[in-house]
Design an enzyme around this catalytic site. Structure first.
Site, PDB file in Angstrom:
ATOM      1  N   TYR A  37      10.735 -37.930 -12.453  1.00  0.00           N
ATOM      2  CA  TYR A  37      11.411 -36.685 -12.818  1.00  0.00           C
ATOM      3  C   TYR A  37      10.381 -35.762 -13.461  1.00  0.00           C
ATOM      4  CZ  TYR A  37      15.329 -33.678 -14.073  1.00  0.00           C
ATOM      5  OH  TYR A  37      16.189 -32.617 -14.188  1.00  0.00           O
ATOM      6  N   LYS A  92      31.509 -47.472   6.970  1.00  0.00           N
ATOM      7  CA  LYS A  92      30.546 -47.033   7.978  1.00  0.00           C
ATOM      8  C   LYS A  92      29.132 -47.051   7.397  1.00  0.00           C
ATOM      9  CE  LYS A  92      30.230 -45.045  12.166  1.00  0.00           C
ATOM     10  NZ  LYS A  92      31.024 -45.220  13.370  1.00  0.00           N
ATOM     11  N   ASP A 160      33.092 -41.492  17.472  1.00  0.00           N
ATOM     12  CA  ASP A 160      34.352 -41.794  18.156  1.00  0.00           C
ATOM     13  C   ASP A 160      34.295 -41.382  19.624  1.00  0.00           C
ATOM     14  OD1 ASP A 160      35.555 -42.712  15.773  1.00  0.00           O
ATOM     15  OD2 ASP A 160      35.872 -40.649  15.160  1.00  0.00           O
ATOM     16  N   ASN A 320      31.528 -50.393  18.500  1.00  0.00           N
ATOM     17  CA  ASN A 320      30.611 -49.275  18.310  1.00  0.00           C
ATOM     18  C   ASN A 320      29.412 -49.616  17.436  1.00  0.00           C
ATOM     19  OD1 ASN A 320      32.492 -47.906  19.805  1.00  0.00           O
ATOM     20  ND2 ASN A 320      32.600 -46.136  18.451  1.00  0.00           N
TER      21      ASN A 320
END
Length: 750
Positions: A37, A92, A160, A320
């Site tokens: 950072y 997913k 899909d 899939n």
């Protein structure tokens, strides 16, 4: 407790959900934090400000995919909204990470208007390397994807639509091959005309099915030009309207070669299946209930019905997960601007080709030991097959480069190695040995030639160019097994019943006559595969041997020890395991041979193990382990490793750092070595761990493997006069192939 209760407990257990963010760089010191950072982070910010493409160099963007949904068409649940869809999107993300090591932010948008949805996603482009659209209702999903593909310079993929298309397309390639039908002659009927069906039909056309051969049906029947002209169809499925009479699904299936179901369960009966052409192909992919049940379709007729469903409890699951993780992996790794048709076809063909290959034992076990061999019951690889990554991702990456949408190129060989490293350090390490083996393959004798595992291993060894395998066993039995496995290449076979064994009996008698072996006993012994193989290696008729898959370890080790023996400068053999962790490799010795070694044995085992480490391009740092540190305990047990370390440090031929005795944590924790024991000869943590006895080594490597998450490769036998390795009973084919590579590298050293 039912499935719902189990799932609720699973998702609500602390911490809730299924994903978290973890750091990939050290954050343990103030300096680390100042780099992560402020003020250190300003440097990469300035670089990216000067060139936004540098965001792929200095941030995680290149391995980060957005899974985006509005929850309007969640599989099996319908329009449940963005909040309720979040568990699915997290899931997913789990699949992306598990199968292709891709990080995911799931993004659930409360945006019902397609233009608004597309604007929100496009605005996030600086964050992500790719976008996976998920569970968005048709026809809005078509418009959203179209807008995003035009607006964004990173891959956008609506799974899909295209996922089902690609996976079922791979199945279609293989099913057509089995049925003896050409894609250009197939008549295909679709049940369903939504997003998945339309995209699948389009993809089949891309593969070679004529558009005019596709008949598509929705709930109102066949999509006809009459319905299109009446405005009954949407702009996307209108393409597949045919100039045919109106009819229902039964009419459309009459005479069809292929049925593709992407609709609802139970809409197809046996009579409709019987009306199809010879050897029909049926992809009934509605979930959870297919358009027709597996048993119902198979029993409807006497010829071959090639059946696929969306379910995991039947053969040929169209899943899939075989597609999207690996397609994105390939696209991300060449920084593709899109996922185009060429990349999708490459993925389908890679999957189809993989189904022709021999299936790893681990995959067979994961699916209940059911036979998995190319044919009507196996036209698609299984989702848990790790080879999918190595086949699909490179094919997609290559297609991206060749089609001009890649911003970076990759070398095919080094890319596969990089992919293997993502699945674990063991694959990366074995790739080193296997590449060395392929550079100069040697003749490798496998005495247990009748074992199916050995036959499968021999096929892979030959196919991958690792060695020239020689199977010892009954020729007819081996040939029958090769034919049964569908291999087109038969490895070299030596059948003792066909051979003149006299020279081998003479040599064995010469070697063992003063050990009580008579000439007749020698003649009997060489009929055994292990003794014959050992004599062949000793006589330089083979360069190396592997054995042990059907014997206990001591029984398998005895013949090569008696015939080949240890090397001239070595008195003791030893068994070594290579343990691989995420960012570390250690070699553990001796885990299989010497039960209670003295200082001389420990010193020799250390030398041999250090030499083995170098064959894997690992520079050895050896620690002689005990339960004390550098003389803190004085007894017989601690004196052995201490004396062994002293002898090794005094040996001018030992050119790697050695120290001991020391406790295990001292050996592997850098802070302890450089802090409490800064005088140690080890300036970095040890990677060669030599245990005080076989019992300790065997216990330790198994605990590290089971509780520490290490992957174990071995045991690798060191100290023999010729390359010999003894496999553990129960080892898988991949273990045999790996040790074959090690044996060949040993032979190259010879």
């Amino acid at each position: 407790m039912g499935l719902d209760e189990d799932s609720l407990d699973y998702h609500s257990a602390d911490p809730p959900g299924k994903i978290e963010i973890s750091t990939t760089k050290p954050t343990s010191t103030q300096h680390d934090l100042s780099l992560a950072y402020s003020p250190g982070v300003a440097a990469p910010c300035r670089e990216i400000d000067g060139d936004p493409e540098e965001s792929f160099t200095y941030t995680a963007r290149g391995n980060l995919v957005a899974v985006v949904s509005d929850g309007s068409a969640v599989l099996g649940l319908g329009d449940i909204g963005p909040e309720a869809s979040k568990p699915v999107m997290e899931g997913k993300g789990v699949l992306f990470k598990r199968f292709a090591d891709i990080d995911v932010f799931d993004v659930e948008l409360d945006a019902s208007d397609p233009d608004e949805f597309a604007d929100h996603v496009a605005a996030m482009e600086p964050t992500f390397g790719g976008v996976n659209l998920e569970d968005i209702a048709a026809p809005e999903c078509f418009e959203i994807e179209r807008q995003l593909r035009e607006a964004m310079d990173v891959p956008v993929f609506h799974d899909d639509q295209h996922g089902t298309a690609i996976i079922s397309g791979a199945g279609l390639l293989n099913a057509a091959e089995i049925a003896g039908k050409d894609l250009s002659e197939l008549d295909v009927t679709f049940a369903g005309a939504g997003a998945a069906a339309t995209a699948t039909a389009e993809f089949y056309v891309s593969l070679g099915v004529p558009e005019e051969n596709i008949t598509m049906c929705d709930i109102d029947g066949i999509l006809t030009t009459e319905r299109a002209e009446a405005g009954d169809l949407n702009p996307y499925n209108r393409r597949f309207a045919q100039d045919v009479p109106a009819g229902d699904l039964a009419d459309a299936m009459d005479g069809a070669d292929v049925f593709v179901g992407l609709s609802v369960g139970g809409v197809v009966d046996q009579e409709m299946v019987r009306s199809m052409a010879d050897d029909p192909i049926i992809f009934a992919m509605a979930n959870p209930d297919p358009e027709i049940g597996y048993e119902e379709a198979k029993s409807a007729r006497d010829d071959t019905v090639i059946m696929a469903t969306g379910r995991s409890d039947y053969p040929n699951q169209v899943n899939n997960v075989l597609g999207f993780p690996f397609i994105f992996r390939g696209a991300l790794d060449v920084r593709a601007t899109e996922i185009n048709e060429e990349m999708k076809r490459a993925a389908a063909r890679a999957l189809a080709d993989l189904a022709h290959q021999d299936v790893p034992d681990a995959v067979v076990k994961a699916y209940g030991d059911q036979p998995l061999q190319f044919g009507p019951e196996y036209i698609l690889p299984k989702p848990l097959d790790p080879r999918v990554l190595f086949e699909v991702a490179p094919a997609v990456a290559e297609a991206a480069v060749e089609s001009g949408v890649a911003r970076e190129d990759v070398d095919a060989d080094s890319y596969v190695e990089a992919l293997e490293a993502r699945l674990g350090k063991s694959r990366e390490m074995m790739r080193i040995a296997l590449n060395k083996a392929r550079s100069d393959p040697k003749r490798l004798v496998l005495p247990e030639g009748g074992s199916e595992k050995m036959i499968r291993a021999a096929h892979q060894i030959a196919d991958q160019g690792i060695a020239e395998p020689v199977l010892v066993g009954d020729r007819d039995r081996i040939r029958a097994a090769v034919d049964g496995l569908g291999f087109d290449v038969v490895p070299e076979v030596l059948d003792p019943e066909e051979m003149d064994l006299e020279p081998y009996a003479d040599r064995l008698h010469e070697l063992r006559k003063r050990k009580g072996v008579t000439r007749q006993e020698a003649a009997d012994l060489v009929r055994s595969g292990d003794y014959l193989a050992s004599v062949m290696v000793e006589m330089d008729e083979a360069d190396a041997m592997l054995t042990g898959v059907t014997h206990h370890y001591p029984e398998a080790l005895r013949p090569p020890l008696q015939v080949i023996g240890t090397a001239d400068d070595t008195d003791y053999a030893a068994g070594v395991y290579m343990l691989t962790f995420r960012n570390r490799v250690v070699f553990c010795a001796d885990a299989t041979v010497n039960q209670d070694p003295d200082a001389d044995v420990l010193a020799e085992v250390t030398r041999l193990t250090g030499n083995l480490a170098r064959r894997f391009n690992v520079e050895p740092r050896a620690a002689l382990l005990s339960y004390s540190d550098f003389g803190s305990v004085q007894n017989v047990g601690t004196s052995k490793p201490r004396a062994a370390a002293d002898r090794l440090r005094a040996d001018p031929d030992i050119d790697f750092p050695v120290d001991g005795e020391m406790q295990a944590d001292t050996a592997v924790v850098e802070e302890m070595l450089q802090g409490t024991y800064e005088f140690s000869d080890l300036d970095d943590p040890a990677n060669v761990l030599v245990f005080p006895n076989l019992e300790a080594s065997n216990i330790a490597y198994k605990l590290l493997q089971r509780l520490g998450g290490a992957e174990a490769i071995g045991p690798m036998l060191v100290g023999m006069d010729k390359p010999v390795h003894v496999i553990q009973r129960g080892d898988e084919v991949k273990d045999i192939v790996n040790l074959a590579g090690v044996a060949v590298v040993d032979a190259q050293q010879e």
